[in-house]
Scaffold this motif. Structure first.
Motif, short mmCIF file in Angstrom:
data_model
loop_
_atom_site.label_atom_id
_atom_site.label_comp_id
_atom_site.label_asym_id
_atom_site.label_seq_id
_atom_site.Cartn_x
_atom_site.Cartn_y
_atom_site.Cartn_z
N ASP A 148 0.86 -1.19 0.00
CA ASP A 148 0.00 0.00 0.00
C ASP A 148 0.88 1.23 0.00
OD1 ASP A 148 -1.80 2.02 0.33
OD2 ASP A 148 -2.85 1.13 2.05
N LEU A 149 0.99 1.88 -1.16
CA LEU A 149 1.82 3.08 -1.32
C LEU A 149 0.96 4.33 -1.48
CD1 LEU A 149 4.36 1.41 -3.73
CD2 LEU A 149 5.00 2.43 -1.54
N THR A 150 -0.23 4.31 -0.92
CA THR A 150 -1.13 5.44 -1.05
C THR A 150 -0.47 6.74 -0.61
OG1 THR A 150 -3.03 3.99 -0.62
CG2 THR A 150 -3.38 6.36 -0.36
N ARG A 151 -0.42 7.70 -1.50
CA ARG A 151 0.14 9.03 -1.24
C ARG A 151 1.58 8.99 -0.71
NH1 ARG A 151 -4.97 9.08 0.42
NH2 ARG A 151 -4.40 8.84 2.61
N ALA A 152 2.29 7.93 -0.99
CA ALA A 152 3.71 7.86 -0.58
C ALA A 152 4.52 8.87 -1.38
CB ALA A 152 4.25 6.46 -0.78
N GLN A 153 5.55 9.42 -0.75
CA GLN A 153 6.45 10.37 -1.40
C GLN A 153 7.56 9.56 -2.08
OE1 GLN A 153 7.98 12.72 -3.18
NE2 GLN A 153 7.26 14.28 -1.72
N LEU A 154 7.50 9.50 -3.40
CA LEU A 154 8.46 8.69 -4.17
C LEU A 154 9.29 9.54 -5.13
CD1 LEU A 154 6.08 5.68 -4.79
CD2 LEU A 154 8.30 5.49 -3.68
N ALA A 155 9.33 10.84 -4.89
CA ALA A 155 10.11 11.71 -5.76
C ALA A 155 11.58 11.28 -5.76
CB ALA A 155 9.99 13.17 -5.31
N HIS A 156 12.13 11.15 -6.96
CA HIS A 156 13.54 10.77 -7.17
C HIS A 156 13.87 9.36 -6.66
CE1 HIS A 156 14.37 14.82 -8.52
NE2 HIS A 156 13.84 15.30 -7.40
N ALA A 157 12.84 8.58 -6.34
CA ALA A 157 13.09 7.18 -5.96
C ALA A 157 13.48 6.39 -7.19
CB ALA A 157 11.84 6.58 -5.32
N LYS A 158 14.36 5.41 -6.99
CA LYS A 158 14.80 4.55 -8.08
C LYS A 158 13.98 3.26 -8.04
CE LYS A 158 19.53 6.31 -7.73
NZ LYS A 158 20.94 5.95 -7.41
N LEU A 159 13.17 3.07 -9.07
CA LEU A 159 12.27 1.92 -9.11
C LEU A 159 12.55 1.02 -10.31
CD1 LEU A 159 9.19 3.94 -8.01
CD2 LEU A 159 9.82 1.80 -6.91
N GLN A 160 13.74 1.16 -10.91
CA GLN A 160 14.07 0.34 -12.07
C GLN A 160 14.00 -1.14 -11.71
OE1 GLN A 160 15.82 2.92 -10.85
NE2 GLN A 160 17.06 3.93 -12.41
N GLY A 161 13.22 -1.87 -12.48
CA GLY A 161 13.13 -3.31 -12.27
C GLY A 161 12.28 -3.73 -11.09
N ALA A 162 11.67 -2.76 -10.38
CA ALA A 162 10.82 -3.11 -9.23
C ALA A 162 9.52 -3.74 -9.71
CB ALA A 162 10.53 -1.86 -8.41
N ASP A 163 8.94 -4.58 -8.88
CA ASP A 163 7.66 -5.23 -9.20
C ASP A 163 6.55 -4.52 -8.43
OD1 ASP A 163 5.54 -6.84 -9.85
OD2 ASP A 163 6.65 -8.71 -9.59
N LEU A 164 5.73 -3.75 -9.14
CA LEU A 164 4.67 -2.95 -8.53
C LEU A 164 3.29 -3.55 -8.74
CD1 LEU A 164 5.99 0.51 -9.79
CD2 LEU A 164 6.10 -0.32 -7.43
N ARG A 165 3.23 -4.72 -9.32
CA ARG A 165 1.91 -5.29 -9.66
C ARG A 165 1.06 -5.50 -8.41
NH1 ARG A 165 4.11 -10.18 -13.25
NH2 ARG A 165 5.60 -10.12 -11.52
N GLY A 166 -0.16 -4.98 -8.48
CA GLY A 166 -1.10 -5.14 -7.37
C GLY A 166 -0.90 -4.13 -6.26
N ALA A 167 0.14 -3.29 -6.36
CA ALA A 167 0.37 -2.28 -5.31
C ALA A 167 -0.66 -1.16 -5.44
CB ALA A 167 1.78 -1.71 -5.43
N ILE A 168 -1.08 -0.62 -4.29
CA ILE A 168 -2.01 0.51 -4.27
C ILE A 168 -1.18 1.78 -4.39
CG2 ILE A 168 -3.78 1.72 -2.95
CD1 ILE A 168 -4.28 -0.96 -1.48
N MET A 169 -1.41 2.55 -5.44
CA MET A 169 -0.57 3.73 -5.69
C MET A 169 -1.40 4.99 -5.88
SD MET A 169 2.52 2.05 -7.96
CE MET A 169 3.67 3.36 -7.49
N GLU A 170 -2.52 5.05 -5.19
CA GLU A 170 -3.40 6.22 -5.28
C GLU A 170 -2.69 7.46 -4.73
OE1 GLU A 170 -7.64 7.77 -3.37
OE2 GLU A 170 -7.16 5.63 -3.35
N GLY A 171 -2.72 8.52 -5.50
CA GLY A 171 -2.13 9.77 -5.05
C GLY A 171 -0.62 9.86 -5.24
#
Length: 201
Positions: A148-171
């Protein structure tokens, strides 16, 4: 080895103490200080730590099961190969903490400060990270499925190759992070395209 069961401590200073290899069961610690304490290989079960200071503490190979660390400070703490299983970590600060090899088995890490954290290749499946501060965090090849990444602050985060399937990313602001090579489901892909102004029918 020592064992404390059902004990309560308020504003006690354990700083610089040697507390290695202890067992804490259903204990409560309120505004206690563990600054630079040696807590290697301790185990906690069903404990609650409120506004405690673990700055610079050594928590290597410690194991925590269904414990709560609420609004605690782990600045520059060493958590090498520590394990947190079904723990509540809300509001805690992990700036400059060593998180190499940490095991995150579910739990609530909402509102935590994980700015710049090195979390590459970590298994973060099902973790609750609502409004967590992950600014500049390294999440390359991390497994974030159903997190659950709802409204998480991910600015400048490195997500190359990460598996986000099914993650909640609202906001979440997709434009502020690098998702090259990340695995997304259809809902995230649509949200990603819309964040760049695309019209998806």
């Amino acid at each position: 080895m020592y064992q404390y069961i059902d004990e309560t401590y308020r504003e006690v200073d354990f700083s610089n103490k040697d507390l290695r290899e202890g067992e804490l069961i259903r204990c409560i610690f309120i505004r206690c200080r563990f600054r630079a304490a040696s807590l290697e290989e301790i185990t906690t079960e069903g404990c609650r730590f409120e506004e405690c200071d673990f700055s610079g503490a050594q928590l290597n190979a410690s194991i925590h099961t269904e414990s709560a660390f609420v609004n605690c400070r782990f600045t520059e703490a060493n958590l090498f190969v520590a394990k947190f299983e079904q723990c509540k970590m809300t509001g805690s600060d992990f700036v400059k903490a060593s998180l190499d090899g940490v095991t995150f088995a579910a739990g609530d890490w909402s509102y935590t400060n994980l700015r710049g954290a090195q979390l590459s290749k970590q298994d973060l499946r099902g973790l609750r990270l609502e409004e967590a501060d992950l600014y500049g965090a390294n999440l390359e090849k991390a497994d974030l499925r159903k997190a659950d990444l709802t409204r998480a602050q991910l600015a400048h985060a490195k997500l190359q190759g990460a598996d986000l399937r099914g993650a909640i990313m609202e906001g979440v602001d997709f434009r502020s992070m690098d998702v090259k090579g990340a695995h997304m489901d259809i809902h995230q892909a649509v949200a990603f395209l819309r964040s760049y102004g695309a019209k998806v029918d």
